[in-house]
Scaffold this motif. Structure first.
Motif, PDB file in Angstrom:
ATOM      1  N   LYS A  41      10.110  -3.272  -8.232  1.00  0.00           N
ATOM      2  CA  LYS A  41      10.348  -3.603  -6.699  1.00  0.00           C
ATOM      3  C   LYS A  41       9.527  -4.310  -5.783  1.00  0.00           C
ATOM      4  N   LEU A  42       8.588  -4.757  -6.525  1.00  0.00           N
ATOM      5  CA  LEU A  42       7.457  -5.618  -5.977  1.00  0.00           C
ATOM      6  C   LEU A  42       7.565  -6.977  -6.309  1.00  0.00           C
ATOM      7  N   THR A  43       6.779  -7.974  -5.298  1.00  0.00           N
ATOM      8  CA  THR A  43       6.601  -9.406  -5.765  1.00  0.00           C
ATOM      9  C   THR A  43       5.377  -9.326  -6.573  1.00  0.00           C
ATOM     10  N   PHE A  44       4.895 -10.354  -7.476  1.00  0.00           N
ATOM     11  CA  PHE A  44       3.900 -10.447  -8.132  1.00  0.00           C
ATOM     12  C   PHE A  44       2.431  -9.927  -7.200  1.00  0.00           C
ATOM     13  N   ASP A  45       2.482 -10.740  -6.031  1.00  0.00           N
ATOM     14  CA  ASP A  45       1.401 -10.627  -5.065  1.00  0.00           C
ATOM     15  C   ASP A  45       1.437  -9.103  -4.510  1.00  0.00           C
ATOM     16  N   GLY A  46       2.428  -8.650  -4.222  1.00  0.00           N
ATOM     17  CA  GLY A  46       2.734  -7.195  -3.937  1.00  0.00           C
ATOM     18  C   GLY A  46       2.095  -6.170  -4.937  1.00  0.00           C
ATOM     19  N   TRP A  47       2.538  -6.395  -6.066  1.00  0.00           N
ATOM     20  CA  TRP A  47       2.121  -5.586  -7.130  1.00  0.00           C
ATOM     21  C   TRP A  47       0.405  -5.563  -7.373  1.00  0.00           C
ATOM     22  N   LEU A  48       0.013  -6.956  -7.475  1.00  0.00           N
ATOM     23  CA  LEU A  48      -1.381  -7.242  -7.747  1.00  0.00           C
ATOM     24  C   LEU A  48      -2.218  -6.368  -6.606  1.00  0.00           C
ATOM     25  N   GLU A  49      -1.860  -6.819  -5.479  1.00  0.00           N
ATOM     26  CA  GLU A  49      -2.514  -5.824  -4.473  1.00  0.00           C
ATOM     27  C   GLU A  49      -2.467  -4.379  -4.854  1.00  0.00           C
TER      28      GLU A  49
END
Ligand SMILES: CC(C)(COP(=O)(O)OP(=O)(O)OC[C@H]1O[C@@H](n2cnc3c(N)ncnc32)[C@H](O)[C@@H]1OP(=O)(O)O)[C@@H](O)C(=O)NCCC(=O)NCCS
Length: 175
Positions: A41-49
């Motif tokens: 449910k997250l974008t890659f950037d959101g997931w990485l953060e």
């Protein structure tokens, strides 16, 4: 075993394309993205953060956890995903466990999940965890087999309230 050597590494910018490909493969297969830290449910950037900051300092009411990618040492492909929770809260003790994992649909049945659990148990040992709880849905025969191959000792089956009461098999591994 005919798998390529894998290593567990923490999420990083360099694996953006591989992580997105991993996510896309699960959208196609329809499998649960276990051990992926809400990547579905997250974008890659959101997931990485979230993996970088949130895991060490959880703000959403869960326990600290480390997100790992299982990466093929030869070409950097993401073969699997894995999460190691550092402690158990009530829900994790009941039906979540310390470790969650998944393997790319194209790479199953080659021993990767079993190798990932072995590597993750090394990490758990280094963290000072002495007893690891791993669970799986009662009907997930492949995952049950992975846990048994990893030395899991079956304790009992309990309903998972987060999955509508799905019966969940609970196994312990003493480190
Ligand atoms: C469960 C999962 C991680 C297994 O990954 P994998 O890399 O294929 O696992 P391994 O190759 O290490 O071992 C799989 C074992 O299960 C066995 N297996 C596979 N499908 C099976 C089935 N339907 N019934 C019984 N055993 C099965 C395999 O034969 C193998 O055992 P063996 O080595 O004795 O032959 C993978 O199927 C997956 O990602 N599933 C979706 C997410 C998931 O369910 N995660 C677990 C949440 S608890």
């Amino acid at each position: 075993m005919n798998y390529m050597a894998i290593t567990l590494i923490q999420p990083n910018e360099e694996h953006r394309d591989e992580v997105e490909a991993y996510k896309a493969a699960f959208v196609v297969s329809g499998d649960t993205m276990a051990g992926c830290g809400a990547l579905e449910k997250l974008t890659f950037d959101g997931w990485l953060e979230r993996a970088r900051d949130g895991m060490a300092n959880p703000s959403w009411g869960k326990v600290p956890a480390t997100q790992f990618m299982a990466v093929d040492q030869t070409d950097g492909n993401v073969i699997g995903m894995m999460q190691l929770r550092h402690t158990l809260n009530d829900a994790l003790l009941e039906s979540g466990g310390h470790i969650g994992y998944s393997v790319h649909p194209a790479h199953r049945g080659k021993g990767y999940a079993t190798e990932m659990v072995r590597l993750c148990l090394d990490q758990a040992r280094e963290m000072g965890i002495d007893k690891v709880l791993i669970v799986c849905d009662e009907d997930n025969a492949a995952s049950a087999r992975v846990i048994e191959k990893s030395g899991g000792v079956y304790e009992d089956t309990r309903p998972n309230p987060d999955k509508g009461g799905t019966p969940t098999k609970r196994y312990w591994i003493t480190l």
